[in-house]
Scaffold this motif. Structure first.
Motif, PDB file in Angstrom:
ATOM      1  N   ARG A 272      52.317  25.090  47.664  1.00 27.37           N
ATOM      2  CA  ARG A 272      52.145  26.537  47.496  1.00 27.37           C
ATOM      3  C   ARG A 272      52.120  26.958  46.025  1.00 27.37           C
ATOM      4  O   ARG A 272      51.432  27.902  45.660  1.00 27.37           O
ATOM      5  CB  ARG A 272      53.278  27.280  48.210  1.00 27.37           C
ATOM      6  CG  ARG A 272      53.213  27.134  49.715  1.00 27.37           C
ATOM      7  CD  ARG A 272      54.245  28.024  50.367  1.00 27.37           C
ATOM      8  NE  ARG A 272      54.316  27.770  51.808  1.00 27.37           N
ATOM      9  CZ  ARG A 272      54.990  28.539  52.655  1.00 27.37           C
ATOM     10  NH1 ARG A 272      55.644  29.589  52.215  1.00 27.37           N
ATOM     11  NH2 ARG A 272      55.004  28.250  53.937  1.00 27.37           N
ATOM     12  N   ALA A 273      52.895  26.249  45.191  1.00 24.71           N
ATOM     13  CA  ALA A 273      52.992  26.664  43.788  1.00 24.71           C
ATOM     14  C   ALA A 273      51.784  26.200  42.965  1.00 24.71           C
ATOM     15  O   ALA A 273      51.356  26.886  42.042  1.00 24.71           O
ATOM     16  CB  ALA A 273      54.286  26.126  43.173  1.00 24.71           C
ATOM     17  N   ARG A 274      51.242  25.033  43.335  1.00 24.03           N
ATOM     18  CA  ARG A 274      50.227  24.416  42.477  1.00 24.03           C
ATOM     19  C   ARG A 274      49.018  25.317  42.173  1.00 24.03           C
ATOM     20  O   ARG A 274      48.644  25.457  40.998  1.00 24.03           O
ATOM     21  CB  ARG A 274      49.783  23.068  43.046  1.00 24.03           C
ATOM     22  CG  ARG A 274      48.916  22.264  42.080  1.00 24.03           C
ATOM     23  CD  ARG A 274      48.787  20.820  42.508  1.00 24.03           C
ATOM     24  NE  ARG A 274      48.458  20.691  43.918  1.00 24.03           N
ATOM     25  CZ  ARG A 274      47.223  20.730  44.398  1.00 24.03           C
ATOM     26  NH1 ARG A 274      46.196  20.851  43.598  1.00 24.03           N
ATOM     27  NH2 ARG A 274      47.015  20.609  45.692  1.00 24.03           N
ATOM     28  N   PRO A 275      48.407  25.966  43.184  1.00 27.30           N
ATOM     29  CA  PRO A 275      47.243  26.797  42.855  1.00 27.30           C
ATOM     30  C   PRO A 275      47.564  27.898  41.841  1.00 27.30           C
ATOM     31  O   PRO A 275      46.740  28.205  40.974  1.00 27.30           O
ATOM     32  CB  PRO A 275      46.853  27.413  44.207  1.00 27.30           C
ATOM     33  CG  PRO A 275      47.522  26.594  45.245  1.00 27.30           C
ATOM     34  CD  PRO A 275      48.714  25.962  44.623  1.00 27.30           C
ATOM     35  N   GLU A 276      48.763  28.457  41.942  1.00 28.69           N
ATOM     36  CA  GLU A 276      49.123  29.530  41.009  1.00 28.69           C
ATOM     37  C   GLU A 276      49.407  28.974  39.620  1.00 28.69           C
ATOM     38  O   GLU A 276      49.108  29.615  38.609  1.00 28.69           O
ATOM     39  CB  GLU A 276      50.321  30.318  41.536  1.00 28.69           C
ATOM     40  CG  GLU A 276      49.954  31.146  42.758  1.00 28.69           C
ATOM     41  CD  GLU A 276      51.083  32.055  43.232  1.00 28.69           C
ATOM     42  OE1 GLU A 276      51.708  32.718  42.390  1.00 28.69           O
ATOM     43  OE2 GLU A 276      51.329  32.084  44.457  1.00 28.69           O
ATOM     44  N   VAL A 277      49.997  27.789  39.572  1.00 32.19           N
ATOM     45  CA  VAL A 277      50.239  27.138  38.277  1.00 32.19           C
ATOM     46  C   VAL A 277      48.886  26.803  37.637  1.00 32.19           C
ATOM     47  O   VAL A 277      48.681  27.010  36.438  1.00 32.19           O
ATOM     48  CB  VAL A 277      51.102  25.863  38.450  1.00 32.19           C
ATOM     49  CG1 VAL A 277      51.197  25.093  37.138  1.00 32.19           C
ATOM     50  CG2 VAL A 277      52.494  26.229  38.948  1.00 32.19           C
ATOM     51  N   GLU A 278      47.968  26.326  38.450  1.00 33.97           N
ATOM     52  CA  GLU A 278      46.633  25.980  37.935  1.00 33.97           C
ATOM     53  C   GLU A 278      45.907  27.218  37.427  1.00 33.97           C
ATOM     54  O   GLU A 278      45.256  27.188  36.377  1.00 33.97           O
ATOM     55  CB  GLU A 278      45.812  25.285  39.038  1.00 33.97           C
ATOM     56  CG  GLU A 278      46.322  23.874  39.310  1.00 33.97           C
ATOM     57  CD  GLU A 278      45.595  23.180  40.462  1.00 33.97           C
ATOM     58  OE1 GLU A 278      44.961  23.882  41.284  1.00 33.97           O
ATOM     59  OE2 GLU A 278      45.677  21.937  40.532  1.00 33.97           O
ATOM     60  N   ALA A 279      46.049  28.322  38.146  1.00 31.35           N
ATOM     61  CA  ALA A 279      45.405  29.568  37.701  1.00 31.35           C
ATOM     62  C   ALA A 279      45.969  29.999  36.351  1.00 31.35           C
ATOM     63  O   ALA A 279      45.249  30.475  35.474  1.00 31.35           O
ATOM     64  CB  ALA A 279      45.609  30.660  38.745  1.00 31.35           C
ATOM     65  N   LEU A 280      47.267  29.785  36.186  1.00 32.66           N
ATOM     66  CA  LEU A 280      47.937  30.153  34.940  1.00 32.66           C
ATOM     67  C   LEU A 280      47.454  29.292  33.778  1.00 32.66           C
ATOM     68  O   LEU A 280      47.200  29.773  32.678  1.00 32.66           O
ATOM     69  CB  LEU A 280      49.445  29.946  35.157  1.00 32.66           C
ATOM     70  CG  LEU A 280      50.434  30.714  34.324  1.00 32.66           C
ATOM     71  CD1 LEU A 280      50.229  32.205  34.479  1.00 32.66           C
ATOM     72  CD2 LEU A 280      51.850  30.340  34.756  1.00 32.66           C
TER      73      LEU A 280
END
Ligand code: GTP
Ligand code: MG
Length: 309
Positions: A272-280
């Protein structure tokens, strides 16, 4: 150019961070259904052509239980110094009560304009919203008026509190209802001033803390009872292709819960966290999560310092 700072105050879980995100037009602060999600002050920066509104998202007001919550409450107290206004957030879904009155006694005494946002009005009956608006407005009338309760009369109102009561907006941070008006109201409080942050910046949190918060957010949603409160996240390394972070808990049994059977929960946190970390970060990344026990970290000043809390 108008610019300045507005502190966001309210009980835990009323939707302060959701509101800050909505006002900034993007995710600045993490949100969860558990109280005490926000642990530090986070600036959310809302830019317009002729203004920069800096919202200080804060932990909810609470009675301190340990070193962590003590520091959180200190953060709140400090954040009230030197602001141009306060956004006092209430939940329309809960009884407006003693906790809100306590916060009112603080914010209306600051001597700056207070805007009340009655949040979570989505799907509520108009009559209920109206009733809650009355209760919310009564908070601004001062202790005597509150003591007078239902028999509220204007002559019970404490003049300085009422003077600081600037506006009351029923809103839903979730659906966006009333947010434009609320934003305009807050911008209207700002004095002429400089750009405090570059226009492209939306928060003052460093990249490592933003990533740690994203991971913690997912862990909060996937755990319950005492576990969310015992979780902290520390980012160890941000490399070109990999981010390594540790999820701290206080006991072995909490560790087992966060890891999950065969590692399912920690894996889900990562997914769940990875896509948001990648967007960041702006690119694909491998997110490596470890779960570690650090007994009583919430009471340990050295660990709290390291976590920047
Ligand atoms: N129905 C509804 N739920 C909302 C609204 N705004 C926030 N929530 C929910 O309320 C819960 C708490 O939201 P947060 O933004 O984390 O609340 P907070 O006040 O920042 O909480 P702390 O940081 O713990 O003090 C989450 O489950 C949100 O989805 C709203 O307008 N309507
Ligand atoms: Mg919050």
């Amino acid at each position: 150019m108008r610019s300045g700072f507005v502190a966001v105050a309210g009980r835990p879980n009323v939707g302060k961070s959701t509101l800050v995100n909505a006002l900034c037009g993007g995710k600045v602060a993490i949100v969860s259904d558990k109280p005490q999600t926000t642990r530090r002050r986070i600036f959310g920066i809302a830019n317009g052509d002729d203004h920069q509104l800096i919202l200080a998202d804060l932990p909810g007001f609470q009675r301190p239980l340990d070193a962590l919550t003590e520091r959180m409450q200190k953060t709140v107290d400090l954040a009230f110094e030197d602001v141009d206004g306060v956004l006092f957030v209430l939940s329309a879904r809960e009884r407006i009560g003693a906790g809100d009155r306590f916060i009112a006694s603080r914010v209306f005494a600051l001597g700056v304009p207070v805007v009340i946002a009655l949040n979570k009005v989505d799907r509520l009956k108009p009559a209920h919203i109206a009733q809650q608006m009355t209760a919310a407005a009564r908070l601004a009338a001062g202790p005597d008026a509150q003591a007078a309760g239902a028999r509220f009369k204007p002559d019970h109102a404490s003049a300085d509190w009422i003077d600081n009561f600037h506006a009351l907006h029923p809103v839903s941070a979730k659906t966006g209802d009333g947010m434009g008006e609320l934003r305009d109201e807050l911008v209207g409080l700002l004095p002429e001033g400089p750009l405090y942050f570059p226009r492209e910046q939306r928060t003052d949190l460093g990249l490592d803390l933003q990533i740690a918060e994203l991971v913690r957010e997912k862990a909060l949603w996937l755990t319950r009872d005492e576990v969310p409160h015992a979780i902290s996240v520390e980012v160890e390394e941000i490399e070109e292709r990999a981010v390594r972070a540790t999820i701290l808990v206080e006991t072995e049994s909490q560790k087992q819960i966060v890891v999950g059977k065969g590692g399912t929960i920690v894996k889900e946190i990562g997914t769940r966290a990875r896509p948001e970390v990648e967007a960041l970060l702006g690119h694909k990344v491998f997110l490596e999560l470890k779960v570690k026990v650090r007994p009583r970290w919430r009471r340990d000043t050295a660990t709290l310092e390291r976590l920047g809390l």
